[in-house]
Structures are given as C-alpha cells and as structure tokens.
Design a protein around this motif. Structure first.
Motif, PDB file in Angstrom:
ATOM      1  N   ASP A  77       0.833  -1.197   0.000  1.00 51.08           N
ATOM      2  CA  ASP A  77       0.000   0.000   0.000  1.00 51.08           C
ATOM      3  C   ASP A  77       0.868   1.247   0.000  1.00 51.08           C
ATOM      4  N   GLY A  78       0.401   2.238  -0.709  1.00 52.93           N
ATOM      5  CA  GLY A  78       0.970   3.577  -0.546  1.00 52.93           C
ATOM      6  C   GLY A  78       2.375   3.816  -1.085  1.00 52.93           C
ATOM      7  N   GLY A  79       3.166   2.784  -1.388  1.00 55.60           N
ATOM      8  CA  GLY A  79       4.542   3.004  -1.831  1.00 55.60           C
ATOM      9  C   GLY A  79       4.578   3.748  -3.157  1.00 55.60           C
ATOM     10  N   THR A  97      22.173  12.155 -10.491  1.00 57.12           N
ATOM     11  CA  THR A  97      22.356  13.049  -9.338  1.00 57.12           C
ATOM     12  C   THR A  97      23.420  12.476  -8.408  1.00 57.12           C
ATOM     13  N   GLY A  98      24.533  12.073  -8.994  1.00 49.94           N
ATOM     14  CA  GLY A  98      25.634  11.562  -8.175  1.00 49.94           C
ATOM     15  C   GLY A  98      25.215  10.338  -7.376  1.00 49.94           C
ATOM     16  N   PHE A  99      24.331   9.508  -7.926  1.00 51.26           N
ATOM     17  CA  PHE A  99      23.862   8.303  -7.233  1.00 51.26           C
ATOM     18  C   PHE A  99      23.203   8.631  -5.887  1.00 51.26           C
ATOM     19  N   SER A 100      22.496   9.788  -5.865  1.00 47.13           N
ATOM     20  CA  SER A 100      21.587  10.040  -4.743  1.00 47.13           C
ATOM     21  C   SER A 100      20.186  10.127  -5.349  1.00 47.13           C
ATOM     22  N   ASP A 101      19.196  10.522  -4.558  1.00 40.78           N
ATOM     23  CA  ASP A 101      17.815  10.425  -5.025  1.00 40.78           C
ATOM     24  C   ASP A 101      17.360  11.695  -5.751  1.00 40.78           C
ATOM     25  N   PRO A 102      17.071  11.600  -7.058  1.00 42.78           N
ATOM     26  CA  PRO A 102      16.668  12.791  -7.808  1.00 42.78           C
ATOM     27  C   PRO A 102      15.274  13.268  -7.433  1.00 42.78           C
ATOM     28  N   ARG A 103      14.507  12.403  -6.784  1.00 42.61           N
ATOM     29  CA  ARG A 103      13.122  12.790  -6.485  1.00 42.61           C
ATOM     30  C   ARG A 103      12.997  13.551  -5.186  1.00 42.61           C
ATOM     31  N   THR A 104      14.042  13.519  -4.332  1.00 41.34           N
ATOM     32  CA  THR A 104      13.932  14.209  -3.056  1.00 41.34           C
ATOM     33  C   THR A 104      14.258  15.677  -3.222  1.00 41.34           C
ATOM     34  N   VAL A 105      13.282  16.532  -3.081  1.00 38.03           N
ATOM     35  CA  VAL A 105      13.587  17.943  -2.921  1.00 38.03           C
ATOM     36  C   VAL A 105      13.815  18.116  -1.426  1.00 38.03           C
ATOM     37  N   ARG A 106      12.878  17.801  -0.634  1.00 42.51           N
ATOM     38  CA  ARG A 106      12.983  17.571   0.787  1.00 42.51           C
ATOM     39  C   ARG A 106      12.044  16.438   1.096  1.00 42.51           C
ATOM     40  N   ASN A 107      12.286  15.491   1.909  1.00 39.24           N
ATOM     41  CA  ASN A 107      13.456  15.337   2.729  1.00 39.24           C
ATOM     42  C   ASN A 107      14.071  13.955   2.551  1.00 39.24           C
ATOM     43  N   VAL A 108      13.183  12.929   2.527  1.00 32.81           N
ATOM     44  CA  VAL A 108      13.701  11.568   2.562  1.00 32.81           C
ATOM     45  C   VAL A 108      13.172  10.806   1.342  1.00 32.81           C
ATOM     46  N   GLY A 113       8.385   2.060   1.325  1.00 35.65           N
ATOM     47  CA  GLY A 113       7.846   2.991   2.318  1.00 35.65           C
ATOM     48  C   GLY A 113       8.813   4.170   2.411  1.00 35.65           C
ATOM     49  N   TRP A 114       8.579   5.075   3.374  1.00 36.10           N
ATOM     50  CA  TRP A 114       9.496   6.203   3.553  1.00 36.10           C
ATOM     51  C   TRP A 114      10.729   5.751   4.320  1.00 36.10           C
ATOM     52  N   THR A 115      11.886   6.174   3.842  1.00 32.58           N
ATOM     53  CA  THR A 115      13.125   5.696   4.453  1.00 32.58           C
ATOM     54  C   THR A 115      13.441   6.375   5.789  1.00 32.58           C
ATOM     55  N   GLY A 116      12.905   7.557   6.022  1.00 30.16           N
ATOM     56  CA  GLY A 116      13.199   8.266   7.267  1.00 30.16           C
ATOM     57  C   GLY A 116      14.565   8.926   7.281  1.00 30.16           C
ATOM     58  N   ARG A 117      15.396   8.640   6.308  1.00 33.19           N
ATOM     59  CA  ARG A 117      16.718   9.264   6.188  1.00 33.19           C
ATOM     60  C   ARG A 117      16.909   9.692   4.740  1.00 33.19           C
ATOM     61  N   ASN A 118      17.819  10.628   4.555  1.00 34.78           N
ATOM     62  CA  ASN A 118      18.195  11.167   3.251  1.00 34.78           C
ATOM     63  C   ASN A 118      19.100  10.150   2.545  1.00 34.78           C
ATOM     64  N   ALA A 151      12.825  -2.750   5.300  1.00 32.86           N
ATOM     65  CA  ALA A 151      11.427  -2.748   4.873  1.00 32.86           C
ATOM     66  C   ALA A 151      11.052  -1.530   4.022  1.00 32.86           C
ATOM     67  N   PRO A 152      11.516  -0.317   4.345  1.00 33.75           N
ATOM     68  CA  PRO A 152      11.121   0.821   3.493  1.00 33.75           C
ATOM     69  C   PRO A 152      11.883   0.913   2.169  1.00 33.75           C
TER      70      PRO A 152
END
Ligand code: HEC
Ligand code: HEC
Length: 421
Positions: A77-79, A97-108, A113-118, A151-152
């Motif tokens: 659900d919700g992912g 994006t240097g192998f980071s997440d292009p979709r994060t403007v802010r925050n995680v 699910g949500w990772t809770g970290r950047n 899990a996330p």
C-alpha cells in the motif's frame, strides 16, 4: 577555534611527513600546504573481506543487480507507484544526481515505504570506514544487506534474491562462480520446499553462499563509482588557477576560521567519526526521534556479515551522533544532512555560522560555536564546496545493463547498455 585549528594542522602536517621542501604559495602556510597535500586521494583503501573486488565481471553482475527491478518485494500500500514493478537500488541512487535520489527535494526517499533518512551519494563510497549515516556497517558489501533487506527500501531476503538470480541470471552466475544455482530455487521444482522454512542445513548453507556472493558483487560494483580529480585536487597539487578567487578564499575559511576541517578532513573530507551537530528532526516524513549512532551500533551488532568481532555497547553519548559526511560531489546531492533537513549549501553554511542547532536528540558537539562569518565569507564557502565536484565515473558503470523485467520496459534510470546474458 584558532587554537584547535593549529593543533589539527600540526597533527596533519606531522602525519604527512616531509618530502622535499617547497615554499608555500601566497596566503598559505607550510601547514596549510601539508594539509592540502594530505587531502588529495591516493585511491580507495581496498577491502580484504571481498575476494571479488578486483573482478570486473563480478562487478558487472553487481551492476545488473543494482539496476534490476525484479529483486525487491512489492508494495502492498501507498509506496511509490513504481513499486508495483519492484524497487531497484537505482531508484534512490540515480546516476544523474551523483547516485543520490533525484526525487527528493525535501526530505527523505520513498521505496516500499518512507526511508526516514536522506539517501546519500554512492560516489566514492568505497573510501569510507563506516557505512550508513549511523555507521551500521563496517564493510561496503555488508551495507548492501541493510540496503536490500530494509522494509522501506526493498524488503528483500536471501531466498528472494536467490530465486531472482535463478530466474534472471543463472548462466551468468554459473560462468562467474563455476557452480550452478540449485534447481530447487525454481519455485515449480518438486523439491522447491527445501529452500522454504524450515530449511535443511545444506539448503541454509547454500543460500548463504549465494547471498554472500551477491552482496559482494554489489560491493565490487559500488567500488567502481569513483569520482576524483575535482578543481580542489588540481589546486592542492599546485595548479593555482584551478580555483576561482572566491573558492580559494572559501578554502582558506574551510581550513581556517570556519573550522570545518576539524571534522571534514582527509581525502574524503571526513574524519570517519560520529558527531552531533544538533540538526533537528524536521520535515515531511522525518521521524520525530533519530538516535543515530546509538541504533547504528545495535544494527552493526545484528549484521551477520560484519567484519568487527567486538562491537562497542552504545551509550548515552552516541545518541544523536551521525557520521561526518564526506563532501566530495556534495553540490550534486542535495538536500543535505541525515534527514535532508537543509535544502541548499547556503542553508548548510548558515546553519554552521549560527553554531549549529541544539534540536537533535543528543548532546551537541563541543566543537560547534557561532563562526561570525559575513555574507561574502559564507558565499565563498559555498563556492569552495562547489569546487569539490570530481570527474564522473566511467560511463560503462553508470548505465543500465540489467535484464528488462518485461518486454518493452522503459529504462528510466540511465542509458541502457549491453545486457550480458
Ligand atoms: C528507497 C530508497 C533506497 C533504495 C531502493 C536503496 N537505497 Fe541505499 N540508501 C538509502 C538511504 C535512505 C540510505 C541511508 C541509510 C541510513 O543511513 O540510514 C542508503 C544508504 C546506502 C549506502 C551507504 C552509503 C553511505 O554513505 O554510507 C549504500 C552503499 C547503499 N545505500 C547501497 C544501496 C544498494 C546496493 C541498494 C540496492 C540493494 C540500495 N542502496 C537501495 C536509500 C535507498
Ligand atoms: C563537529 C564536526 C563537524 C564540523 C566542525 C563541521 N561538520 Fe559538517 N558535518 C558533520 C556531521 C556529523 C555531518 C552529518 C550531520 C547530520 O546529518 O546529522 C555533517 C554534514 C555536513 C554537510 C552535509 C553533507 C550531505 O551530504 O548532506 C555539509 C555540506 C557540511 N557538513 C559542511 C560543513 C562545513 C562547510 C563546515 C564548516 C563551516 C562543517 N561542515 C563543519 C560534522 C562536522
């Protein structure tokens, strides 16, 4: 601040030793030059625990597993919408994006699910001593366990990975490891139950071997994402024109008055230690509490593939500490800090200029105090941070060589390259 700084410079100068003496450039002291020389990378330290590290062919399998969408659990659900097709590593660690997440403007980040970290960059990821913001892994391939099983993120497990290998890369696996994947990994095989729980000891051992090889293939792949040779390195090696005037002033602040080098030092701009700079747990989908290194130590202890025999018992002092982030390519990978709390590099410099915050879960680091930098000085520091972008890794490691999960699948995460059967 100056007192501490000269201690650090002396320590660095002493550890560099004196090769032949060259007069320092205008505006730089001899200690500054020694410190700069120590910040030029001499290559990754290597990893004796990964016997496949030097093997390009195993790294290519790791690359396939990195881009492949068929390894993850699926969202219930919700992912993120793509999760219905499975979450690949590259969804959060994109080459653009240097192998980071292009979709994060802010925050995680969003996986199952949500990772809770950047999501941190994976450029130069082989150069650290600890992995994760909280140092939950002490080898690069050991970090892949957390990345895959969380899990996330992908919600994976050894059996799921082995079945995916059987389904998608059996010939490749046999060619690389000189051993076939057991037929029982085919879910339709009459003995498939041997690999379901409870498992026979032989099935358990076999599964562990397959899993360990896959994790090491990921490790070998990630070690090829190297990006050095930034304008900073050329300046440090004597090319006076490699930095703009502003970036050069920023460098002097970085190693001087602003005291950044107390923590961000060495070739990766990190002391590989954990500090609390007090950044608060703010922003959408950010958990209200994050104990940082405290839980990092617990997670390290629980990692079956860790290298350390002894793991320190977490104490109160570990609460709210995070790993000093390496700063190479930092301008490519915003937002910043462990939960993406700060949006731009300007915000980061302003944060340090006010002496950090006191909002994190733990005691603030003793080093942080207001810096008293003016507008122009803050701008110069940003210019310096922007001069840490290196040359991108070789194109062959930034393209998608995985098998498509269905006919006509679009390659959304970088150019397609040859799929090795
Ligand atoms: C849903 C997004 C997501 C996916 C998918 C994902 N990651 Fe990550 N990755 C993260 C986040 C967030 C962190 C930071 C974790 C932490 O410190 O708590 C991270 C951290 C890492 C690190 C440590 C980097 C460092 O600076 O220490 C490595 C290595 C890594 N991931 C590799 C992978 C691999 C390999 C895969 C696929 C098996 C993967 N990741 C899948 C979000 C993701
Ligand atoms: C006391 C040690 C310490 C000092 C001094 C320090 N930093 Fe940091 N830095 C850290 C730690 C620890 C983190 C990660 C903090 C977190 O996410 O909670 C960090 C994170 C960062 C980040 C974010 C990187 C990313 O990828 O998100 C930047 C940029 C940065 N620091 C720049 C600087 C600059 C510029 C200075 C000097 C003005 C400085 N730091 C001084 C320890 C320090």
């Amino acid at each position: 601040m100056r007192g501490v700084r000269s201690l650090v410079t002396l320590a660095v100068a002493a550890s560099v030793g004196c090769a032949e003496w060259v007069a320092p450039r205008p505006g730089l002291t001899e200690q500054d030059e020694a410190m700069l020389a120590a910040m030029v990378s001499k290559g990754a330290p290597g990893d004796p625990s990964n016997e496949f590290l030097a093997d390009d062919a195993v790294a290519e399998l790791g690359q396939q597993l990195f881009f492949d969408r068929g390894l993850s659990n699926v969202a219930t659900d919700g992912g993120f919408a793509l999760a219905t097709q499975g979450v690949p590593c590259v969804q959060c660690h994109a080459p653009t994006t240097g192998f980071s997440d292009p979709r994060t403007v802010r925050n995680v980040s969003l996986g199952l699910g949500w990772t809770g970290r950047n999501t941190p960059t994976l450029l130069n990821v082989a150069f650290y001593e600890w992995w994760g913001w909280d140092g939950r892994a002490d080898t690069l391939w050991g970090q892949a366990v957390h990345a895959y099983e969380a899990a996330p993120t992908m919600g994976g497990d050894p059996l799921r990975l082995a079945r995916a290998l059987f389904d998608r890369y059996p010939d490749r696996y046999r060619a690389l490891f000189n051993q076939s994947l057991p037929e029982e990994l085919d879910p339709r095989h009459p003995n498939a139950a041997r690999f379901e729980r409870p498992r026979s000891p032989e099935a358990e051992a076999e599964l562990r071997r397959i899993y360990e090889r896959s994790l090491k293939a990921w490790g070998a792949y990630l070690s090829r994402l190297v990006s050095l040779d930034a304008p900073f390195d050329r300046f440090a090696q004597g090319d006076d024109h490699a930095l703009s005037e502003g970036a050069r002033r920023g460098l002097l602040l970085f190693i001087g008055k602003a005291g950044c080098v107390q923590c961000h030092r060495g070739p990766m701009f990190t002391d590989n230690q954990f500090h609390g700079v007090g950044v608060g747990q703010s922003g959408p989908n950010v958990p209200s509490v994050d104990t940082g290194r405290f839980t990092g130590l617990e997670r390290l202890k629980a990692n079956p593939f860790r290298r350390s025999v002894e793991v320190a018992t977490p104490t109160e002092a570990d609460v709210g500490r995070f790993r000093t982030k390496g700063l190479r390519n930092v301008a490519l990978t915003g937002p910043f800090m462990h939960a993406g709390q700060l949006e731009t590099l300007k915000d980061v410099v302003w944060f340090y200029n006010r002496g950090g915050d006191r909002a994190g879960a733990g005691p603030a680091s003793v080093f942080l105090e207001p810096l008293g930098l003016g507008e122009r000085e803050q701008g110069d520091l940003v210019l310096f941070l922007e001069a840490l972008n290196g040359a991108p890794p070789a194109a062959r490691w930034a393209c998608d060589n995985s098998r498509p999960t269905f006919v006509g699948m679009k390659r959304e995460f970088g150019a397609a390259c040859a799929v090795i059967p």
